[in-house]
Write an enzyme that holds these catalytic residues in place. Structure first.
Site, PDB file in Angstrom:
ATOM      1  N   ARG A 152       0.862  -1.182   0.000  1.00 28.11           N
ATOM      2  CA  ARG A 152       0.000   0.000   0.000  1.00 28.11           C
ATOM      3  C   ARG A 152       0.900   1.235   0.000  1.00 28.11           C
ATOM      4  O   ARG A 152       2.041   1.183   0.434  1.00 28.11           O
ATOM      5  CB  ARG A 152      -0.901   0.017   1.235  1.00 28.11           C
ATOM      6  CG  ARG A 152      -1.845  -1.184   1.348  1.00 28.11           C
ATOM      7  CD  ARG A 152      -2.687  -1.077   2.613  1.00 28.11           C
ATOM      8  NE  ARG A 152      -3.650  -2.166   2.723  1.00 28.11           N
ATOM      9  CZ  ARG A 152      -3.436  -3.296   3.396  1.00 28.11           C
ATOM     10  NH1 ARG A 152      -2.274  -3.473   4.023  1.00 28.11           N
ATOM     11  NH2 ARG A 152      -4.350  -4.246   3.456  1.00 28.11           N
ATOM     12  N   LYS A 176      -2.825  -2.308   7.749  1.00 28.64           N
ATOM     13  CA  LYS A 176      -4.001  -1.817   8.457  1.00 28.64           C
ATOM     14  C   LYS A 176      -4.102  -2.467   9.834  1.00 28.64           C
ATOM     15  O   LYS A 176      -3.857  -3.655   9.986  1.00 28.64           O
ATOM     16  CB  LYS A 176      -5.266  -2.118   7.644  1.00 28.64           C
ATOM     17  CG  LYS A 176      -5.349  -1.313   6.354  1.00 28.64           C
ATOM     18  CD  LYS A 176      -6.635  -1.589   5.614  1.00 28.64           C
ATOM     19  CE  LYS A 176      -6.737  -0.746   4.348  1.00 28.64           C
ATOM     20  NZ  LYS A 176      -7.994  -1.003   3.607  1.00 28.64           N
ATOM     21  N   HIS A 247      -2.366   2.528  -6.606  1.00 28.23           N
ATOM     22  CA  HIS A 247      -3.179   1.313  -6.463  1.00 28.23           C
ATOM     23  C   HIS A 247      -3.082   0.431  -7.699  1.00 28.23           C
ATOM     24  O   HIS A 247      -3.231  -0.790  -7.619  1.00 28.23           O
ATOM     25  CB  HIS A 247      -4.640   1.675  -6.211  1.00 28.23           C
ATOM     26  CG  HIS A 247      -4.877   2.340  -4.894  1.00 28.23           C
ATOM     27  ND1 HIS A 247      -4.280   1.931  -3.726  1.00 28.23           N
ATOM     28  CD2 HIS A 247      -5.648   3.403  -4.562  1.00 28.23           C
ATOM     29  CE1 HIS A 247      -4.683   2.708  -2.742  1.00 28.23           C
ATOM     30  NE2 HIS A 247      -5.502   3.607  -3.218  1.00 28.23           N
ATOM     31  N   ARG A 250      -0.398  -2.113  -7.187  1.00 33.36           N
ATOM     32  CA  ARG A 250      -0.790  -3.143  -6.209  1.00 33.36           C
ATOM     33  C   ARG A 250      -1.774  -4.128  -6.838  1.00 33.36           C
ATOM     34  O   ARG A 250      -1.646  -5.336  -6.675  1.00 33.36           O
ATOM     35  CB  ARG A 250      -1.406  -2.471  -4.984  1.00 33.36           C
ATOM     36  CG  ARG A 250      -1.870  -3.415  -3.879  1.00 33.36           C
ATOM     37  CD  ARG A 250      -2.186  -2.602  -2.639  1.00 33.36           C
ATOM     38  NE  ARG A 250      -3.069  -3.278  -1.713  1.00 33.36           N
ATOM     39  CZ  ARG A 250      -2.672  -4.130  -0.756  1.00 33.36           C
ATOM     40  NH1 ARG A 250      -1.390  -4.425  -0.638  1.00 33.36           N
ATOM     41  NH2 ARG A 250      -3.530  -4.684   0.059  1.00 33.36           N
ATOM     42  N   HIS A 273      -4.475  -8.912   3.308  1.00 34.94           N
ATOM     43  CA  HIS A 273      -5.928  -8.916   3.423  1.00 34.94           C
ATOM     44  C   HIS A 273      -6.356  -9.821   4.575  1.00 34.94           C
ATOM     45  O   HIS A 273      -5.912 -10.963   4.661  1.00 34.94           O
ATOM     46  CB  HIS A 273      -6.571  -9.436   2.128  1.00 34.94           C
ATOM     47  CG  HIS A 273      -6.502  -8.472   1.000  1.00 34.94           C
ATOM     48  ND1 HIS A 273      -6.662  -8.836  -0.321  1.00 34.94           N
ATOM     49  CD2 HIS A 273      -6.287  -7.128   0.980  1.00 34.94           C
ATOM     50  CE1 HIS A 273      -6.545  -7.762  -1.099  1.00 34.94           C
ATOM     51  NE2 HIS A 273      -6.313  -6.725  -0.330  1.00 34.94           N
ATOM     52  N   TYR A 282      -9.363 -10.247  -7.624  1.00 32.61           N
ATOM     53  CA  TYR A 282      -8.297 -10.213  -8.618  1.00 32.61           C
ATOM     54  C   TYR A 282      -8.292 -11.434  -9.536  1.00 32.61           C
ATOM     55  O   TYR A 282      -7.587 -11.450 -10.536  1.00 32.61           O
ATOM     56  CB  TYR A 282      -6.934 -10.107  -7.930  1.00 32.61           C
ATOM     57  CG  TYR A 282      -6.774  -8.843  -7.143  1.00 32.61           C
ATOM     58  CD1 TYR A 282      -6.621  -7.623  -7.780  1.00 32.61           C
ATOM     59  CD2 TYR A 282      -6.790  -8.860  -5.754  1.00 32.61           C
ATOM     60  CE1 TYR A 282      -6.485  -6.453  -7.065  1.00 32.61           C
ATOM     61  CE2 TYR A 282      -6.656  -7.692  -5.026  1.00 32.61           C
ATOM     62  CZ  TYR A 282      -6.503  -6.493  -5.690  1.00 32.61           C
ATOM     63  OH  TYR A 282      -6.377  -5.344  -4.973  1.00 32.61           O
TER      64      TYR A 282
END
Length: 301
Positions: A152, A176, A247, A250, A273, A282
């Site tokens: 990220r 995150k 992005h 990524r 994730h 994806y």
């Protein structure tokens, strides 16, 4: 009871609910039923027609399937509304524990799917910085690492000197929720980082020190906005027709790994994730590649 009849039974229950409890018109109920029947046919192909088999990733795959068949954003949004209502009913009836469609965003313009660059696009973008300048070496290394490790933007610009292991070939980042993860880095990205570290970083710092790997001439970490602007500028220099954002790299990292045969859960771990359904979005490119190969090479394709 087979899979198809299980799904149809739940559909019948939902239609009865719409008539008896909601009092909806016949035309509205027919519209919902048509959407749900189309989803049911998709589930049969995926061999996942039991309510308990359906997760957010499958909902996303279905919306991608609709897009690939030419449905507009407005039509896809309507299908999502139909699915949300159906799964909300199943949740309220204790048939499922959570509504898998509720987690999918419903923007005003419909479902937004990630932009994916080709390998040639990636190469052109990474070649755009002028490596004869300290900033160019830094920017090339940042682009290589962003694509090479699927980071990220926040993880890239805040990457600490202690977070990169050039010998072992990995980075340690905090994503995150401050969750730590270790991601392998490829040879080209490692070489670009070494080049930056030896030839560029000392010139940018000018005898100052910084805990961050990538620094500006002020000796500080780059801001998110500054890096976004850099990526856009290099996209224009590379004469890429697509709108390029951090992005994009990524998304391309994940898609190219899956196209090459990488395991979905391995990609999930590298992306950081928490839920594999987030990673499943994806898979549409890899699936399309298989379909195209089948049509091209199979004698009955």
């Amino acid at each position: 009871m087979d899979r198809a009849s299980d799904y149809l039974r739940h559909m019948d229950q939902y239609q009865t609910f719409l008539v008896m409890e909601k009092g909806l018109s016949k035309k509205t109920i027919e519209a919902y039923s048509t959407d749900l029947m189309r989803f049911g046919l998709f589930l049969e192909k995926k061999k996942a027609a039991r309510a308990a088999d359906i997760d957010t990733g499958l909902i996303l795959a279905y919306l991608i399937h609709l897009r690939d068949r030419g449905l507009s954003a407005r039509s896809r949004a309507r299908h999502l509304v139909s699915l949300r209502g159906f799964f909300k009913f199943l949740k309220n009836e204790k048939i499922i524990e959570k509504n898998p469609a509720q987690q999918v965003d419903l923007p005003k313009t419909g479902l937004h799917l990630p932009d994916v660059l080709t390998v040639a696009d990636i190469e052109a973008l990474i070649d755009a910085p002028d490596r004869n300048k300290p900033e160019g070496l830094r920017d090339a290394a940042m682009l290589e690492l962003l694509y090479g490790a699927g980071l990220r933007v926040s993880e890239l610009i805040r990457l600490a000197m202690t977070g990169i292991n050039l010998e072992a070939g990995f980075v340690r980042v905090f994503g995150k929720g401050s969750k730590e993860r270790v991601v392998p880095v490829g040879r080209l990205a490692l070489n670009a980082i070494r080049d930056y570290f030896e030839r560029s970083r000392p010139l940018l710092l000018k005898n100052r020190s910084s805990v961050y790997l990538f620094v500006t001439r002020r000796g500080s970490a780059m801001t998110r906005q500054s890096f976004w602007n850099l990526v856009g500028r290099y996209g224009r220099l590379a004469k890429l027709k697509k709108k390029i954002t951090p992005h994009s790299l990524r998304h391309s990292f994940a898609t190219h790994l899956l196209e090459g045969g990488a395991d979905l859960r391995a990609v999930q771990m590298m992306l950081g994730h928490a839920d594999i359904s987030t990673t499943q979005i994806y898979t549409h490119v890899a699936q399309r590649q298989l379909l195209e190969a089948h049509k091209k090479y199979h004698p009955r394709g």
